[in-house]
Design a protein around this motif. Structure first.
Motif, PDB file in Angstrom:
ATOM      1  N   MET A  41       0.839  -1.193   0.000  1.00 21.76           N
ATOM      2  CA  MET A  41       0.000   0.000   0.000  1.00 21.76           C
ATOM      3  C   MET A  41       0.875   1.245   0.000  1.00 21.76           C
ATOM      4  SD  MET A  41      -3.020  -1.143  -0.272  1.00 21.76           S
ATOM      5  CE  MET A  41      -3.733   0.513  -0.234  1.00 21.76           C
ATOM      6  N   THR A  42       0.843   1.969  -1.121  1.00 18.30           N
ATOM      7  CA  THR A  42       1.589   3.222  -1.178  1.00 18.30           C
ATOM      8  C   THR A  42       1.026   4.219  -0.179  1.00 18.30           C
ATOM      9  OG1 THR A  42       0.199   4.122  -2.957  1.00 18.30           O
ATOM     10  CG2 THR A  42       2.167   2.851  -3.593  1.00 18.30           C
ATOM     11  N   HIS A  43      -0.293   4.178   0.003  1.00 17.14           N
ATOM     12  CA  HIS A  43      -0.974   4.964   1.021  1.00 17.14           C
ATOM     13  C   HIS A  43      -2.411   4.456   1.080  1.00 17.14           C
ATOM     14  CE1 HIS A  43      -1.766   7.019  -2.747  1.00 17.14           C
ATOM     15  NE2 HIS A  43      -2.717   7.753  -2.188  1.00 17.14           N
ATOM     16  N   MET A  44      -3.177   4.975   2.016  1.00 12.77           N
ATOM     17  CA  MET A  44      -4.484   4.387   2.292  1.00 12.77           C
ATOM     18  C   MET A  44      -5.664   5.286   1.943  1.00 12.77           C
ATOM     19  SD  MET A  44      -4.389   1.203   3.482  1.00 12.77           S
ATOM     20  CE  MET A  44      -5.797   0.996   4.595  1.00 12.77           C
ATOM     21  N   HIS A  45      -5.466   6.236   1.039  1.00 11.31           N
ATOM     22  CA  HIS A  45      -6.610   7.015   0.577  1.00 11.31           C
ATOM     23  C   HIS A  45      -7.632   6.079  -0.063  1.00 11.31           C
ATOM     24  CE1 HIS A  45      -4.237  11.091   0.243  1.00 11.31           C
ATOM     25  NE2 HIS A  45      -4.456  10.711   1.483  1.00 11.31           N
ATOM     26  N   ASN A  46      -8.877   6.481  -0.031  1.00 11.58           N
ATOM     27  CA  ASN A  46      -9.962   5.596  -0.430  1.00 11.58           C
ATOM     28  C   ASN A  46      -9.805   5.044  -1.846  1.00 11.58           C
ATOM     29  OD1 ASN A  46     -12.690   4.437   0.181  1.00 11.58           O
ATOM     30  ND2 ASN A  46     -13.303   5.731  -1.533  1.00 11.58           N
ATOM     31  N   ASP A  47      -9.266   5.849  -2.768  1.00 13.09           N
ATOM     32  CA  ASP A  47      -9.145   5.380  -4.149  1.00 13.09           C
ATOM     33  C   ASP A  47      -8.031   4.359  -4.334  1.00 13.09           C
ATOM     34  OD1 ASP A  47      -7.450   7.584  -3.596  1.00 13.09           O
ATOM     35  OD2 ASP A  47      -7.101   7.914  -5.725  1.00 13.09           O
ATOM     36  N   HIS A  48      -7.275   4.096  -3.279  1.00 16.18           N
ATOM     37  CA  HIS A  48      -6.234   3.069  -3.300  1.00 16.18           C
ATOM     38  C   HIS A  48      -6.564   1.896  -2.371  1.00 16.18           C
ATOM     39  CE1 HIS A  48      -2.958   5.422  -5.397  1.00 16.18           C
ATOM     40  NE2 HIS A  48      -3.857   6.354  -5.135  1.00 16.18           N
ATOM     41  N   ALA A  49      -7.354   2.158  -1.340  1.00 14.57           N
ATOM     42  CA  ALA A  49      -7.550   1.171  -0.273  1.00 14.57           C
ATOM     43  C   ALA A  49      -8.940   0.565  -0.208  1.00 14.57           C
ATOM     44  CB  ALA A  49      -7.230   1.816   1.083  1.00 14.57           C
TER      45      ALA A  49
END
Length: 276
Positions: A109-117
């Motif tokens: 996970m590069t980061h956990m913003h909604n469009d990624h997570a």
């Protein structure tokens, strides 16, 4: 599905959600008169954007970069406001490759913003479950702390429905993490406080996935940062450092959000494409 072979690694872009997003969201302070020369937009000043998870297969393991959006968690109003025009089918993409979510060994996970997570979990009746139950889920310790303690700015993107079911799968790191030989995560901050990039190295060649500090193929200028960056000065510093290194050494780049290019190599001055 698009694929790219990098020596012993095979990258496959799964069919994620596609949406139209306000141009100012991705280009921040850059005026449309400038970015519009290189990137198309519609009458509503919206630009096309993908959220395609990247599957990496190497050494008999399946690694995934980020997890797209699960539109089944959205009502119609939310989908409309998000600009979704294709729900995608990344599970169908896995099926085409004779894989299931159970076969994913690692999610980076590069980061956990909604469009990624959002795709990390799914709704099953009255329960919310982990989509990849056998995977180790890596992210920076800072990001994991931010996810569980959101601010007023981040509370609408760090949604509990995306992270509570995966808590026992999460493994964190501080500055860098060698996920496997030739695969390394590096904390940068910027887009989010815990944002990370991923570095792939094979046979003295390097590919960088700079995630959301290099949103599209036209974002090479360090000053071109999205309005969604929580810490834009950190984004600028990280991108300035990484682009200098990458351009000098002929690195290639992977993209998650760019609907036009999957892999790119720029000229040394960063102003033209010599491979795409």
């Amino acid at each position: 599905m698009d694929q790219y072979i990098f020596h012993d690694m095979t990258f496959t872009w799964l069919d994620g959600v596609m949406f139209n997003i306000d141009g100012g969201t991705l280009f921040g302070p850059v005026p449309r008169a400038v970015w519009g020369r290189s990137y198309p937009y519609n009458d509503n000043n919206q630009i096309p954007c993908t959220s395609d998870p990247i599957l990496i297969q190497c050494q008999n393991k399946n690694y995934l970069i980020d997890a797209s959006i699960d539109t089944n968690k959205m009502d119609e109003k939310t989908k409309r406001n998000t600009g979704v025009y294709s729900d995608g089918d990344f599970l169908g993409s896995l099926t085409e490759m004779n894989l299931t979510p159970d076969d994913i060994d690692v999610v980076m996970m590069t980061h956990m913003h909604n469009d990624h997570a959002s795709g990390l979990t799914y709704i099953d009746g009255s329960e919310v479950k982990s989509r990849f139950p056998n995977a180790v889920i890596y992210m920076s310790q800072i990001e994991w702390d931010e996810v569980r303690n959101p601010t007023m700015r981040t509370q609408n993107t760090y949604l509990k429905i995306n992270w509570e079911p995966i808590q026992n799968q999460v493994v964190t790191f501080d500055d860098t993490l060698e996920v496997a030989p030739g695969i390394r995560m590096e904390h940068t901050g910027g887009h989010s406080k815990g944002h990370s990039i991923i570095r792939f190295e094979q046979n003295s060649e390097t590919i960088l996935h700079m995630a959301d500090i290099l949103l599209t193929f036209v974002h090479t200028n360090p000053l071109w940062v999205g309005a969604v960056d929580d810490y834009p000065m950190d984004s600028i510093a990280a991108k300035q450092k990484l682009m200098k290194e990458a351009l000098k050494n002929n690195y290639r780049f992977l993209f998650y959000h760019d609907p036009f290019y999957r892999v790119i190599q720029y000229s040394e001055d960063g102003k033209s494409l010599i491979f795409a």
